[in-house]
Design a protein around this motif. Structure first.
Motif, mmCIF file in Angstrom:
data_model
loop_
_atom_site.group_PDB
_atom_site.id
_atom_site.type_symbol
_atom_site.label_atom_id
_atom_site.label_comp_id
_atom_site.label_asym_id
_atom_site.label_seq_id
_atom_site.Cartn_x
_atom_site.Cartn_y
_atom_site.Cartn_z
ATOM 1 N N THR A 141 0.845 -1.195 0.000
ATOM 2 C CA THR A 141 0.000 0.000 0.000
ATOM 3 C C THR A 141 0.874 1.236 0.000
ATOM 4 O OG1 THR A 141 -1.716 -1.175 1.227
ATOM 5 C CG2 THR A 141 -1.822 1.234 1.242
ATOM 6 N N ASN A 142 0.596 2.140 -0.917
ATOM 7 C CA ASN A 142 1.317 3.395 -1.020
ATOM 8 C C ASN A 142 0.594 4.435 -0.164
ATOM 9 O OD1 ASN A 142 1.799 6.131 -2.187
ATOM 10 N ND2 ASN A 142 3.165 4.990 -3.530
ATOM 11 N N PHE A 143 1.315 5.055 0.779
ATOM 12 C CA PHE A 143 0.700 6.026 1.691
ATOM 13 C C PHE A 143 0.075 7.192 0.928
ATOM 14 C CE2 PHE A 143 1.145 9.571 4.895
ATOM 15 C CZ PHE A 143 0.168 9.107 5.763
ATOM 16 N N SER A 144 0.762 7.671 -0.085
ATOM 17 C CA SER A 144 0.224 8.766 -0.895
ATOM 18 C C SER A 144 -1.104 8.354 -1.529
ATOM 19 C CB SER A 144 1.223 9.177 -1.975
ATOM 20 O OG SER A 144 0.646 10.116 -2.854
ATOM 21 N N GLU A 145 -1.113 7.182 -2.106
ATOM 22 C CA GLU A 145 -2.337 6.666 -2.733
ATOM 23 C C GLU A 145 -3.446 6.548 -1.690
ATOM 24 O OE1 GLU A 145 -5.079 4.999 -5.356
ATOM 25 O OE2 GLU A 145 -3.172 5.950 -5.869
ATOM 26 N N LEU A 146 -3.100 6.034 -0.527
ATOM 27 C CA LEU A 146 -4.070 5.878 0.559
ATOM 28 C C LEU A 146 -4.716 7.220 0.905
ATOM 29 C CD1 LEU A 146 -5.137 3.972 2.975
ATOM 30 C CD2 LEU A 146 -3.341 5.092 4.284
ATOM 31 N N LEU A 147 -3.894 8.266 1.066
ATOM 32 C CA LEU A 147 -4.433 9.585 1.413
ATOM 33 C C LEU A 147 -5.224 10.207 0.264
ATOM 34 C CD1 LEU A 147 -1.495 11.316 3.330
ATOM 35 C CD2 LEU A 147 -3.599 10.384 4.301
ATOM 36 N N TRP A 148 -4.608 10.237 -0.905
ATOM 37 C CA TRP A 148 -5.194 10.976 -2.024
ATOM 38 C C TRP A 148 -6.477 10.340 -2.563
ATOM 39 C CZ3 TRP A 148 -4.303 15.728 -4.061
ATOM 40 C CH2 TRP A 148 -3.214 16.426 -3.534
ATOM 41 N N GLN A 149 -6.704 9.054 -2.294
ATOM 42 C CA GLN A 149 -7.951 8.435 -2.745
ATOM 43 C C GLN A 149 -9.165 9.089 -2.084
ATOM 44 O OE1 GLN A 149 -8.093 4.280 -1.633
ATOM 45 N NE2 GLN A 149 -7.893 4.727 0.538
ATOM 46 N N PHE A 150 -8.958 9.656 -0.889
ATOM 47 C CA PHE A 150 -10.065 10.296 -0.176
ATOM 48 C C PHE A 150 -10.561 11.561 -0.879
ATOM 49 C CE2 PHE A 150 -8.426 7.671 3.291
ATOM 50 C CZ PHE A 150 -9.596 7.214 3.868
ATOM 51 N N VAL A 151 -9.733 12.141 -1.753
ATOM 52 C CA VAL A 151 -10.142 13.333 -2.509
ATOM 53 C C VAL A 151 -10.170 13.032 -4.010
ATOM 54 C CG1 VAL A 151 -9.421 15.013 -0.763
ATOM 55 C CG2 VAL A 151 -7.774 14.274 -2.506
ATOM 56 N N ASN A 152 -10.313 11.759 -4.334
ATOM 57 C CA ASN A 152 -10.342 11.318 -5.735
ATOM 58 C C ASN A 152 -9.143 11.831 -6.525
ATOM 59 O OD1 ASN A 152 -12.800 9.848 -5.466
ATOM 60 N ND2 ASN A 152 -13.899 11.782 -5.539
ATOM 61 N N HIS A 153 -8.005 11.929 -5.840
ATOM 62 C CA HIS A 153 -6.727 12.310 -6.457
ATOM 63 C C HIS A 153 -6.715 13.718 -7.045
ATOM 64 C CE1 HIS A 153 -5.540 8.166 -5.815
ATOM 65 N NE2 HIS A 153 -6.704 7.831 -6.308
ATOM 66 N N GLU A 154 -7.645 14.549 -6.585
ATOM 67 C CA GLU A 154 -7.724 15.946 -7.041
ATOM 68 C C GLU A 154 -7.844 16.858 -5.825
ATOM 69 O OE1 GLU A 154 -7.663 17.405 -10.097
ATOM 70 O OE2 GLU A 154 -7.220 15.457 -10.988
ATOM 71 N N PRO A 155 -7.058 17.925 -5.774
ATOM 72 C CA PRO A 155 -7.174 18.851 -4.639
ATOM 73 C C PRO A 155 -8.576 19.453 -4.548
ATOM 74 C CG PRO A 155 -5.209 19.347 -5.931
ATOM 75 C CD PRO A 155 -6.013 18.344 -6.714
ATOM 76 N N ILE A 156 -9.034 19.611 -3.326
ATOM 77 C CA ILE A 156 -10.275 20.340 -3.064
ATOM 78 C C ILE A 156 -9.881 21.812 -2.972
ATOM 79 C CG2 ILE A 156 -12.097 20.776 -1.369
ATOM 80 C CD1 ILE A 156 -11.721 17.796 -0.491
ATOM 81 N N ILE A 157 -10.462 22.638 -3.823
ATOM 82 C CA ILE A 157 -10.131 24.058 -3.827
ATOM 83 C C ILE A 157 -11.295 24.812 -3.201
ATOM 84 C CG2 ILE A 157 -9.514 26.058 -5.236
ATOM 85 C CD1 ILE A 157 -8.282 23.999 -7.234
ATOM 86 N N ASN A 158 -11.070 25.288 -1.995
ATOM 87 C CA ASN A 158 -12.114 25.989 -1.259
ATOM 88 C C ASN A 158 -12.095 27.480 -1.576
ATOM 89 O OD1 ASN A 158 -13.163 23.730 0.140
ATOM 90 N ND2 ASN A 158 -11.463 23.815 1.584
ATOM 91 N N SER A 159 -13.256 28.071 -1.505
ATOM 92 C CA SER A 159 -13.361 29.524 -1.643
ATOM 93 C C SER A 159 -13.173 30.127 -0.257
ATOM 94 C CB SER A 159 -14.727 29.900 -2.212
ATOM 95 O OG SER A 159 -14.846 31.295 -2.283
ATOM 96 N N VAL A 160 -12.072 30.850 -0.088
ATOM 97 C CA VAL A 160 -11.730 31.407 1.216
ATOM 98 C C VAL A 160 -11.563 32.918 1.080
ATOM 99 C CG1 VAL A 160 -10.046 31.396 3.093
ATOM 100 C CG2 VAL A 160 -10.543 29.266 1.860
ATOM 101 N N LYS A 161 -12.479 33.663 1.682
ATOM 102 C CA LYS A 161 -12.363 35.127 1.648
ATOM 103 C C LYS A 161 -11.339 35.599 2.668
ATOM 104 C CE LYS A 161 -16.904 36.031 -0.168
ATOM 105 N NZ LYS A 161 -18.197 35.476 0.121
ATOM 106 N N ASN A 162 -11.350 34.980 3.850
ATOM 107 C CA ASN A 162 -10.427 35.357 4.915
ATOM 108 C C ASN A 162 -10.016 34.089 5.657
ATOM 109 O OD1 ASN A 162 -9.650 36.108 7.757
ATOM 110 N ND2 ASN A 162 -9.890 38.156 6.875
ATOM 111 N N HIS A 163 -8.757 33.992 6.028
ATOM 112 C CA HIS A 163 -8.267 32.766 6.661
ATOM 113 C C HIS A 163 -9.010 32.427 7.952
ATOM 114 C CE1 HIS A 163 -5.997 35.554 9.191
ATOM 115 N NE2 HIS A 163 -5.769 34.551 10.000
#
Length: 187
Positions: free
Chosen positions: A115-137
């Motif tokens: 098992t590849n740790f990267s693969e394990l993690l990134w599968q949770f986001v379908n291998h695509e970054p979630i880009i959130n709309s953030v007006k202020n941190h």
């Protein structure tokens, strides 16, 4: 004359060059290398309850103390715990140090299981970054339902000190989530 100052996230508007460099070059950039992911996970769990600035300014000390986060080496560090607890260059928290060593062992175990740790993690986001709309941190949550799901999974397979807040911070650091403010150049 035009102002060429980069527009950064509010939290990175500082004279601290390490914080700016981390913001500009690391935070939110996708990482798939297992050793780099292990380092980010280790630093994020060390940061728990502390400021990121504190951890960032000790990063080189952590790298030296933990063999540049080579998890194969770190997995064998149990006998070095007393020395690590005397190392004033790092955070001397026994639970956190034990967790880093335990997580290194889990990284090795995953590897042995194919098992590849990267693969394990990134599968949770379908291998695509979630880009959130953030007006202020200040609008950024410290965790999410997805981070809780990943946390539960990692804990169920033996990872330690991987609560939802640590995992969400990891997700931000390794680019699984992009929480740069909307007007930030790094968005």
């Amino acid at each position: 004359m035009k102002n060429h100052t980069k527009i950064r996230c509010t939290w990175a508007n500082t004279n601290d060059e390490l914080m700016q460099k981390y913001h500009d070059e690391v935070w939110g950039k996708p990482v798939h290398n297992n050793q780099q992911l292990f380092e980010l996970l280790s630093l994020e769990l060390m940061q728990s309850g502390l400021s990121w600035k504190t951890i960032l300014h000790k990063q080189q000390n952590f790298e030296k103390a933990f063999y540049n986060f080579d998890y194969h080496q770190v997995a064998k560090m149990e006998q070095q715990i007393p020395d690590l607890l005397q190392n004033t260059g790092i955070i001397r928290n026994k639970r956190k140090i034990n967790a880093i060593i335990q997580n290194a062992k889990m990284m090795e175990q995953l590897e042995k299981q194919g098992t590849n740790f990267s693969e394990l993690l990134w599968q949770f986001v379908n291998h695509e970054p979630i880009i959130n709309s953030v007006k202020n941190h200040t609008d950024i949550p410290n965790t999410t339902d997805l981070a809780t799901k990943i946390s539960k999974h990692l804990k169920s397979i033996g990872f330690s000190f991987t609560g939802p807040v640590v995992i969400y911070s990891l997700m931000q650091a390794c680019g699984m989530v992009n929480d740069h403010e909307n007007d930030c150049f790094a968005k």
